[in-house]
Design a protein around this motif. Structure first.
Motif, PDB file in Angstrom:
ATOM      1  N   SER A   1       1.426   4.043 -13.699  1.00  0.00           N
ATOM      2  CA  SER A   1       1.826   3.078 -14.733  1.00  0.00           C
ATOM      3  C   SER A   1       3.046   3.549 -15.532  1.00  0.00           C
ATOM      4  CB  SER A   1       0.661   2.797 -15.680  1.00  0.00           C
ATOM      5  OG  SER A   1       0.317   3.964 -16.391  1.00  0.00           O
ATOM      6  N   GLN A   2       3.363   4.842 -15.468  1.00  0.00           N
ATOM      7  CA  GLN A   2       4.517   5.383 -16.192  1.00  0.00           C
ATOM      8  C   GLN A   2       5.782   5.413 -15.342  1.00  0.00           C
ATOM      9  OE1 GLN A   2       3.602   9.110 -18.204  1.00  0.00           O
ATOM     10  NE2 GLN A   2       1.428   8.585 -18.124  1.00  0.00           N
ATOM     11  N   ILE A   3       5.658   5.160 -14.063  1.00  0.00           N
ATOM     12  CA  ILE A   3       6.802   5.204 -13.159  1.00  0.00           C
ATOM     13  C   ILE A   3       7.535   3.862 -13.211  1.00  0.00           C
ATOM     14  CG2 ILE A   3       7.529   5.484 -10.763  1.00  0.00           C
ATOM     15  CD1 ILE A   3       4.983   7.214 -10.378  1.00  0.00           C
ATOM     16  N   THR A   4       8.835   3.928 -13.457  1.00  0.00           N
ATOM     17  CA  THR A   4       9.641   2.716 -13.576  1.00  0.00           C
ATOM     18  C   THR A   4      10.395   2.458 -12.269  1.00  0.00           C
ATOM     19  OG1 THR A   4      11.658   3.792 -14.370  1.00  0.00           O
ATOM     20  CG2 THR A   4       9.977   3.240 -16.029  1.00  0.00           C
ATOM     21  N   PRO A   5      10.897   1.252 -12.069  1.00  0.00           N
ATOM     22  CA  PRO A   5      11.656   0.946 -10.844  1.00  0.00           C
ATOM     23  C   PRO A   5      12.911   1.802 -10.659  1.00  0.00           C
ATOM     24  CG  PRO A   5      10.984  -1.075 -11.918  1.00  0.00           C
ATOM     25  CD  PRO A   5      10.651   0.051 -12.866  1.00  0.00           C
ATOM     26  N   MET A   6      13.452   2.353 -11.723  1.00  0.00           N
ATOM     27  CA  MET A   6      14.656   3.181 -11.617  1.00  0.00           C
ATOM     28  C   MET A   6      14.337   4.663 -11.422  1.00  0.00           C
ATOM     29  SD  MET A   6      17.193   1.154 -11.603  1.00  0.00           S
ATOM     30  CE  MET A   6      18.549   2.265 -11.870  1.00  0.00           C
ATOM     31  N   ASP A   7      13.070   5.037 -11.428  1.00  0.00           N
ATOM     32  CA  ASP A   7      12.662   6.420 -11.201  1.00  0.00           C
ATOM     33  C   ASP A   7      12.659   6.724  -9.702  1.00  0.00           C
ATOM     34  OD1 ASP A   7      12.265   6.693 -13.926  1.00  0.00           O
ATOM     35  OD2 ASP A   7      10.090   6.534 -13.814  1.00  0.00           O
ATOM     36  N   TYR A   8      12.691   8.011  -9.387  1.00  0.00           N
ATOM     37  CA  TYR A   8      12.536   8.484  -8.022  1.00  0.00           C
ATOM     38  C   TYR A   8      11.194   9.203  -7.925  1.00  0.00           C
ATOM     39  CZ  TYR A   8      17.502   7.655  -7.219  1.00  0.00           C
ATOM     40  OH  TYR A   8      18.731   7.076  -7.069  1.00  0.00           O
ATOM     41  N   VAL A   9      10.527   9.094  -6.774  1.00  0.00           N
ATOM     42  CA  VAL A   9       9.211   9.730  -6.589  1.00  0.00           C
ATOM     43  C   VAL A   9       9.223  10.510  -5.280  1.00  0.00           C
ATOM     44  CG1 VAL A   9       6.732   9.354  -6.304  1.00  0.00           C
ATOM     45  CG2 VAL A   9       8.046   7.884  -7.846  1.00  0.00           C
ATOM     46  N   ILE A  10       8.779  11.764  -5.353  1.00  0.00           N
ATOM     47  CA  ILE A  10       8.613  12.604  -4.167  1.00  0.00           C
ATOM     48  C   ILE A  10       7.142  12.988  -4.086  1.00  0.00           C
ATOM     49  CG2 ILE A  10       9.153  14.816  -3.084  1.00  0.00           C
ATOM     50  CD1 ILE A  10      11.893  14.679  -4.454  1.00  0.00           C
ATOM     51  N   LEU A  11       6.528  12.736  -2.935  1.00  0.00           N
ATOM     52  CA  LEU A  11       5.146  13.129  -2.683  1.00  0.00           C
ATOM     53  C   LEU A  11       5.149  14.253  -1.658  1.00  0.00           C
ATOM     54  CD1 LEU A  11       3.455   9.638  -2.262  1.00  0.00           C
ATOM     55  CD2 LEU A  11       3.530  11.049  -4.307  1.00  0.00           C
ATOM     56  N   ILE A  12       4.565  15.379  -2.016  1.00  0.00           N
ATOM     57  CA  ILE A  12       4.463  16.501  -1.095  1.00  0.00           C
ATOM     58  C   ILE A  12       3.013  16.567  -0.636  1.00  0.00           C
ATOM     59  CG2 ILE A  12       4.750  18.983  -0.793  1.00  0.00           C
ATOM     60  CD1 ILE A  12       6.709  18.841  -3.204  1.00  0.00           C
ATOM     61  N   THR A  13       2.779  16.099   0.563  1.00  0.00           N
ATOM     62  CA  THR A  13       1.416  16.124   1.078  1.00  0.00           C
ATOM     63  C   THR A  13       1.096  17.516   1.621  1.00  0.00           C
ATOM     64  OG1 THR A  13       2.139  15.333   3.222  1.00  0.00           O
ATOM     65  CG2 THR A  13       1.426  13.675   1.629  1.00  0.00           C
ATOM     66  N   THR A  14      -0.174  17.788   1.757  1.00  0.00           N
ATOM     67  CA  THR A  14      -0.618  19.086   2.229  1.00  0.00           C
ATOM     68  C   THR A  14      -1.384  18.927   3.533  1.00  0.00           C
ATOM     69  OG1 THR A  14      -1.732  21.116   1.542  1.00  0.00           O
ATOM     70  CG2 THR A  14      -2.760  19.040   0.899  1.00  0.00           C
ATOM     71  N   GLN A  15      -1.865  20.011   4.070  1.00  0.00           N
ATOM     72  CA  GLN A  15      -2.621  19.931   5.330  1.00  0.00           C
ATOM     73  C   GLN A  15      -3.901  19.123   5.128  1.00  0.00           C
ATOM     74  OE1 GLN A  15      -3.408  23.927   6.578  1.00  0.00           O
ATOM     75  NE2 GLN A  15      -3.878  24.603   4.507  1.00  0.00           N
ATOM     76  N   GLN A  16      -4.257  18.353   6.114  1.00  0.00           N
ATOM     77  CA  GLN A  16      -5.349  17.396   5.949  1.00  0.00           C
ATOM     78  C   GLN A  16      -6.722  18.037   5.857  1.00  0.00           C
ATOM     79  OE1 GLN A  16      -5.912  14.868   9.456  1.00  0.00           O
ATOM     80  NE2 GLN A  16      -4.103  15.835  10.297  1.00  0.00           N
ATOM     81  N   ASP A  17      -6.884  19.300   6.217  1.00  0.00           N
ATOM     82  CA  ASP A  17      -8.208  19.906   6.114  1.00  0.00           C
ATOM     83  C   ASP A  17      -8.506  20.515   4.755  1.00  0.00           C
ATOM     84  OD1 ASP A  17      -6.400  21.967   6.484  1.00  0.00           O
ATOM     85  OD2 ASP A  17      -7.723  23.150   7.778  1.00  0.00           O
TER      86      ASP A  17
END
Length: 94
Positions: A75-91
């Motif tokens: 809810s705090q992320i605006t359309p002009m923001d950038y987002v990076i998701l760093i996923t981890t190993q699935q186990d």
């Protein structure tokens, strides 16, 4: 994009949101979690993009934790923001 378009009416910088595991952790327990470095990859990237870094990360997290963190802050992320998701190993489990 013009500089004036990157800011809201209050001249507040937009954010670079980084959600992830240890690849996004800056502060560490060896320095009482008070260390910060401008040279970390996400601080450097935020500076290059003229954004304010907002890093939500923790060592050893699972992808479920990552999803929970994104839901908490979405809810705090605006359309002009950038987002990076760093996923981890699935186990990894949280």
């Amino acid at each position: 994009m013009h500089t004036q378009d990157r800011y809201s009416m209050t001249d507040k910088k937009h954010k670079l949101w980084v959600f992830g595991d240890s690849y996004a952790v800056e502060a560490n327990h060896f320095q009482d979690y008070k260390n910060t470095h401008n040279w970390t990859w996400f601080n450097d990237l935020a500076a290059r993009l003229d954004l304010e870094p907002s890093v939500i990360s923790q060592m050893g997290i699972s992808n479920e934790w990552l999803f929970m963190a994104v839901r908490e802050y979405v809810s705090q992320i605006t359309p002009m923001d950038y987002v990076i998701l760093i996923t981890t190993q699935q186990d990894r489990r949280w």
